[in-house]
Write a protein that holds these residues in place. Structure first.
Motif, PDB file in Angstrom:
ATOM      1  N   ALA A 155     -12.399  66.539  -7.837  1.00  0.00           N
ATOM      2  CA  ALA A 155     -12.159  65.190  -8.360  1.00  0.00           C
ATOM      3  C   ALA A 155     -11.579  64.236  -7.323  1.00  0.00           C
ATOM      4  O   ALA A 155     -11.814  63.025  -7.391  1.00  0.00           O
ATOM      5  CB  ALA A 155     -11.215  65.265  -9.572  1.00  0.00           C
ATOM      6  N   ASN A 156     -10.848  64.749  -6.339  1.00  0.00           N
ATOM      7  CA  ASN A 156     -10.223  63.848  -5.369  1.00  0.00           C
ATOM      8  C   ASN A 156     -11.262  63.133  -4.510  1.00  0.00           C
ATOM      9  O   ASN A 156     -10.986  62.064  -3.949  1.00  0.00           O
ATOM     10  CB  ASN A 156      -9.254  64.621  -4.475  1.00  0.00           C
ATOM     11  N   LEU A 157     -12.460  63.688  -4.396  1.00  0.00           N
ATOM     12  CA  LEU A 157     -13.522  63.023  -3.644  1.00  0.00           C
ATOM     13  C   LEU A 157     -13.873  61.677  -4.263  1.00  0.00           C
ATOM     14  O   LEU A 157     -14.311  60.760  -3.559  1.00  0.00           O
ATOM     15  CB  LEU A 157     -14.764  63.911  -3.585  1.00  0.00           C
ATOM     16  N   VAL A 158     -13.677  61.547  -5.582  1.00  0.00           N
ATOM     17  CA  VAL A 158     -13.991  60.283  -6.263  1.00  0.00           C
ATOM     18  C   VAL A 158     -13.108  59.156  -5.732  1.00  0.00           C
ATOM     19  O   VAL A 158     -13.531  57.995  -5.673  1.00  0.00           O
ATOM     20  CB  VAL A 158     -13.824  60.453  -7.783  1.00  0.00           C
ATOM     21  N   LEU A 159     -11.882  59.474  -5.330  1.00  0.00           N
ATOM     22  CA  LEU A 159     -10.965  58.440  -4.843  1.00  0.00           C
ATOM     23  C   LEU A 159     -11.376  57.896  -3.479  1.00  0.00           C
ATOM     24  O   LEU A 159     -10.823  56.887  -3.026  1.00  0.00           O
ATOM     25  CB  LEU A 159      -9.544  58.988  -4.788  1.00  0.00           C
ATOM     26  N   LEU A 160     -12.328  58.544  -2.832  1.00  0.00           N
ATOM     27  CA  LEU A 160     -12.883  57.968  -1.607  1.00  0.00           C
ATOM     28  C   LEU A 160     -13.679  56.699  -1.905  1.00  0.00           C
ATOM     29  O   LEU A 160     -13.843  55.851  -1.027  1.00  0.00           O
ATOM     30  CB  LEU A 160     -13.783  58.984  -0.894  1.00  0.00           C
ATOM     31  N   VAL A 161     -14.182  56.580  -3.133  1.00  0.00           N
ATOM     32  CA  VAL A 161     -14.990  55.398  -3.492  1.00  0.00           C
ATOM     33  C   VAL A 161     -14.163  54.113  -3.407  1.00  0.00           C
ATOM     34  O   VAL A 161     -14.549  53.171  -2.701  1.00  0.00           O
ATOM     35  CB  VAL A 161     -15.626  55.584  -4.882  1.00  0.00           C
ATOM     36  N   PRO A 162     -13.005  54.002  -4.099  1.00  0.00           N
ATOM     37  CA  PRO A 162     -12.215  52.773  -3.931  1.00  0.00           C
ATOM     38  C   PRO A 162     -11.711  52.594  -2.507  1.00  0.00           C
ATOM     39  O   PRO A 162     -11.584  51.458  -2.036  1.00  0.00           O
ATOM     40  CB  PRO A 162     -11.054  52.949  -4.920  1.00  0.00           C
ATOM     41  N   LEU A 163     -11.431  53.683  -1.805  1.00  0.00           N
ATOM     42  CA  LEU A 163     -10.974  53.566  -0.421  1.00  0.00           C
ATOM     43  C   LEU A 163     -12.049  52.928   0.452  1.00  0.00           C
ATOM     44  O   LEU A 163     -11.782  51.996   1.221  1.00  0.00           O
ATOM     45  CB  LEU A 163     -10.589  54.941   0.123  1.00  0.00           C
ATOM     46  N   VAL A 164     -13.276  53.397   0.319  1.00  0.00           N
ATOM     47  CA  VAL A 164     -14.373  52.865   1.132  1.00  0.00           C
ATOM     48  C   VAL A 164     -14.711  51.436   0.714  1.00  0.00           C
ATOM     49  O   VAL A 164     -14.943  50.564   1.563  1.00  0.00           O
ATOM     50  CB  VAL A 164     -15.602  53.786   1.015  1.00  0.00           C
ATOM     51  N   MET A 165     -14.728  51.172  -0.591  1.00  0.00           N
ATOM     52  CA  MET A 165     -15.033  49.811  -1.056  1.00  0.00           C
ATOM     53  C   MET A 165     -14.009  48.809  -0.534  1.00  0.00           C
ATOM     54  O   MET A 165     -14.368  47.716  -0.072  1.00  0.00           O
ATOM     55  CB  MET A 165     -15.071  49.780  -2.581  1.00  0.00           C
ATOM     56  N   ALA A 166     -12.747  49.169  -0.588  1.00  0.00           N
ATOM     57  CA  ALA A 166     -11.691  48.258  -0.116  1.00  0.00           C
ATOM     58  C   ALA A 166     -11.766  48.074   1.393  1.00  0.00           C
ATOM     59  O   ALA A 166     -11.612  46.954   1.901  1.00  0.00           O
ATOM     60  CB  ALA A 166     -10.324  48.795  -0.522  1.00  0.00           C
ATOM     61  N   THR A 167     -12.002  49.164   2.125  1.00  0.00           N
ATOM     62  CA  THR A 167     -12.075  49.058   3.585  1.00  0.00           C
ATOM     63  C   THR A 167     -13.264  48.199   4.000  1.00  0.00           C
ATOM     64  O   THR A 167     -13.157  47.367   4.917  1.00  0.00           O
ATOM     65  CB  THR A 167     -12.192  50.460   4.212  1.00  0.00           C
ATOM     66  N   TYR A 168     -14.405  48.379   3.333  1.00  0.00           N
ATOM     67  CA  TYR A 168     -15.585  47.563   3.654  1.00  0.00           C
ATOM     68  C   TYR A 168     -15.303  46.088   3.369  1.00  0.00           C
ATOM     69  O   TYR A 168     -15.663  45.209   4.164  1.00  0.00           O
ATOM     70  CB  TYR A 168     -16.781  48.051   2.841  1.00  0.00           C
ATOM     71  N   ALA A 169     -14.650  45.813   2.229  1.00  0.00           N
ATOM     72  CA  ALA A 169     -14.325  44.422   1.898  1.00  0.00           C
ATOM     73  C   ALA A 169     -13.387  43.817   2.935  1.00  0.00           C
ATOM     74  O   ALA A 169     -13.544  42.654   3.330  1.00  0.00           O
ATOM     75  CB  ALA A 169     -13.702  44.354   0.506  1.00  0.00           C
ATOM     76  N   LEU A 170     -12.418  44.591   3.405  1.00  0.00           N
ATOM     77  CA  LEU A 170     -11.505  44.093   4.439  1.00  0.00           C
ATOM     78  C   LEU A 170     -12.256  43.823   5.746  1.00  0.00           C
ATOM     79  O   LEU A 170     -11.971  42.846   6.449  1.00  0.00           O
ATOM     80  CB  LEU A 170     -10.383  45.098   4.686  1.00  0.00           C
ATOM     81  N   CYS A 171     -13.196  44.697   6.085  1.00  0.00           N
ATOM     82  CA  CYS A 171     -13.989  44.486   7.296  1.00  0.00           C
ATOM     83  C   CYS A 171     -14.757  43.166   7.215  1.00  0.00           C
ATOM     84  O   CYS A 171     -14.799  42.398   8.189  1.00  0.00           O
ATOM     85  CB  CYS A 171     -14.964  45.644   7.497  1.00  0.00           C
ATOM     86  N   ARG A 172     -15.344  42.884   6.069  1.00  0.00           N
ATOM     87  CA  ARG A 172     -16.112  41.643   5.930  1.00  0.00           C
ATOM     88  C   ARG A 172     -15.192  40.425   5.940  1.00  0.00           C
ATOM     89  O   ARG A 172     -15.537  39.371   6.482  1.00  0.00           O
ATOM     90  CB  ARG A 172     -16.938  41.682   4.648  1.00  0.00           C
ATOM     91  N   LEU A 173     -13.998  40.566   5.339  1.00  0.00           N
ATOM     92  CA  LEU A 173     -13.036  39.470   5.396  1.00  0.00           C
ATOM     93  C   LEU A 173     -12.567  39.196   6.823  1.00  0.00           C
ATOM     94  O   LEU A 173     -12.227  38.064   7.172  1.00  0.00           O
ATOM     95  CB  LEU A 173     -11.818  39.798   4.517  1.00  0.00           C
TER      96      LEU A 173
END
Length: 608
Positions: A169-187
């Motif tokens: 189940a902890n692999l699922v928490l990589l999803v918000p981590l990656v989404m947030a990091t990608y959004a920060l990169c674009r910002l």
């Protein structure tokens, strides 16, 4: 069925919340999902603190979510134009990374949850919640008094899903981590390719990748730190952005109290927002109020139970004056030597991670290792940022300067606290990756092709390290040794799974036995090894005792029915009788004798 309903209610609330926002809807939805999941239990925890009633169950939390959903439905919808985003070409490297983590998930569900800290206290706290319907500490020993958002997540899943399925189940928490990091990169004005490379490099960092394969708290904590920064720096207006950011910061604290430092760093950035001419004090109130709302339960619980809201950690400067002192069994002085697992002396942190000396095989486990991607990108990023600030001034780099400030703030606090384990500065990594992606974006022509090649090689190499280690473990434990049953996987006597209802086991072995001793049905109650030391009058310590004398009075008062031992000398007074209930003295795979037999004893109290 109740677990599925609960997850469905969280999803419904996430969808309703996202419809109320005109921008960043996906990030709002994922924040709302986890906030609903966790805060419903926090509300029940507040009720428990007020009434003493053990009401913390998935069913009670589901009723709260149902009521919350009907309230949210009555809130006004956001009015926006429908815009179809441009179709983007898939990235082969991103696809390879996703495939690698899917393969790891398949391997994990063939086994059972693993990891030292997972066995020692994350999952035992989940079992305690399920058995006692309470968010009060499992016992007063300091490892069991930290905030436990992760344990709430795993408790709900273990309650309704097969243990094998929950182990990934902890692999699922990589999803918000990656989404947030990608959004920060674009910002931060990084292009799409560089942003994807940064995300792939981040999840390949050994202490993130290996941590995601265990049911711990590290990945969830840094995911919400990254989400908090996204909302602070993103396009949402302050009245919406800052409460969302504070909500995420409080949830991060609930995963790991160390993220109080991250919350301060992000809160200072939030105070500097100047949109609509609002004052820093109002920004601080929005951010801090939401953070207290989502993380305050753990502070109130520990404040009431131990007199220190940040228990077991003492509060610098004012702690002695307020009475907020460290726990008696929390010896911070011992942590000054933990850095020697990664460096030979303090000055070598200046050349870390370019030198990572091998210590006890720990470089590629959940608590160590930054790996090739970080080592390759740090120098170029530092040079690019420094030259850009000198050339353009800081005003043209507002977002990048905010990210750099947060990274340096977290790194400085990590250094000053003295417990210099790399994972304690982990929150800086998702905030640093946008700077890496921006630096790569600044290159062009041959330089860009060279950067892309180096980063791709680093990403594939670290993914290979992660996959090979997991595949080796899978091949050893599952394919060759056939340790598919729970008793074989954890190598404990099978009789532990057949104990009668109400059995309470005193653990005299290592802390990693806390979760296995709960049994296949998670119905056995376990008295922790540190609690066993307290009951037997031994000094507080996280090391299992070598010589023990069982005394009837404290054991009878604690309701102990069984004792588990794995080595050491065991004696008892005249009012205790021991009867061997189960034993494992040979390796279940090769039949060789174990160094220390693992024995479960049944206790009898013959005296009145």
């Amino acid at each position: 069925m109740l677990t599925v309903v609960y997850l469905g209610l969280c999803g419904w609330i996430a969808a309703l919340a996202a419809r109320r926002f005109a921008q960043q809807r996906k990030l709002v939805a994922i924040t709302a999902f986890f906030a609903a999941f966790l805060l419903a239990f926090h509300v029940l925890g507040f009720v428990e603190l007020a009434t003493g009633a053990p009401l913390v169950t998935t069913g009670s939390a589901a009723l709260l979510l149902l009521a919350a959903a009907f309230v949210i439905r009555r809130m006004p919808l956001a009015v926006t134009l429908r815009v179809t985003p441009p179709r983007e070409q898939p990235s082969r490297l991103a696809g390879l990374t996703i495939a690698g983590f899917v393969l790891v998930a398949v391997m994990l569900v063939c086994g059972h949850p693993q990891g030292y800290e997972v066995m020692a206290y994350h999952l035992p706290l989940s079992v305690h919640l399920l058995q006692a319907h309470s968010l009060q500490p499992w016992d007063g020993n300091f490892p069991h008094t930290f905030p436990a958002n992760a344990s709430i997540l795993w408790a709900v899943l273990l309650d309704g899903l097969p243990e094998r399925l929950a182990s990934a189940a902890n692999l699922v928490l990589l999803v918000p981590l990656v989404m947030a990091t990608y959004a920060l990169c674009r910002l931060a004005d990084a292009d799409r390719k560089a942003s994807l490379y940064a995300c792939c490099g981040l999840v390949g960092v050994p202490m993130i990748a290996f941590s995601s394969a265990e049911l711990g708290a590290d990945v969830g904590g840094i995911a919400f730190v990254a989400l908090a920064m996204v909302f602070v720096l993103g396009p949402l207006r302050a009245p919406a952005a800052l409460p969302l950011a504070g909500l995420c910061a409080g949830l991060a604290f609930g995963f790991k109290s160390l993220h109080l430092i991250s919350a301060v760093a992000i809160g200072l950035v939030a105070c500097c927002r100047s949109d609509d001419g609002r004052s820093p004090f109002r920004n601080a109130a929005w951010f801090g109020g939401a953070a207290l709302l989502s993380g305050g339960f753990w502070m109130l619980r520990n404040g009431l139970a131990f007199g220190n809201p940040l228990h077991p950690v003492g509060v610098p400067l004012v702690g002695a004056w307020l009475g907020w002192l460290p726990a008696a069994d929390f010896d911070a002085s011992l942590r000054a030597t933990t850095q020697l697992e990664w460096v030979d002396s303090t000055w070598q942190w200046l050349v870390y991670p370019w030198t990572e000396p091998q210590r006890y095989g720990q470089n590629f486990k959940h608590s160590a290792g930054l790996g090739a991607f970080v080592a390759a990108t740090l120098p170029a990023t530092a040079v690019a940022l420094g030259s850009a600030f000198v050339r353009d001034g800081w005003r043209r780099h507002r977002i990048r300067l905010a990210l750099l400030f947060a990274v340096l703030f977290i790194a400085a606090a990590w250094w000053l606290l003295g417990d210099r384990q790399p994972r304690y500065g982990l929150a800086a990594l998702p905030l640093a990756m946008p700077l890496v992606a921006w630096a790569v974006t600044q290159s062009a022509g041959r330089w860009r092709r060279a950067f892309d090649l180096v980063l791709a090689v680093c990403i594939v190499t670290m993914l290979g390290v992660f996959l090979s280690r997991q595949a080796l473990q899978f091949g050893d434990r599952i394919l060759l040794s056939h340790q598919t049953s729970r008793a074989l996987f954890y190598e404990y006597p099978k009789g532990i799974d057949a104990l009668p209802a109400g059995a309470t086991i005193l653990n005299l072995a290592d802390r990693s036995w806390h979760y296995p001793l709960a049994g296949a049905a998670l119905s056995n109650r376990v008295a922790s090894m540190p609690e066993a030391r307290r009951l037997l009058g031994l000094e507080p310590n996280l090391t299992s005792p070598h010589q023990v004398t069982l005394q009837a009075a404290p054991l009878r008062a604690a309701g102990i029915t069984h004792v588990f031992a794995a080595g050491g000398t065991l004696t008892h007074d005249a009012c205790v009788e021991l009867e061997e209930a189960a034993r494992l003295d040979r390796n279940p795979v090769n039949g060789m004798p174990l160094g220390s037999p693992r024995v479960l004893y049944a206790l009898r109290y013959p005296c009145p």
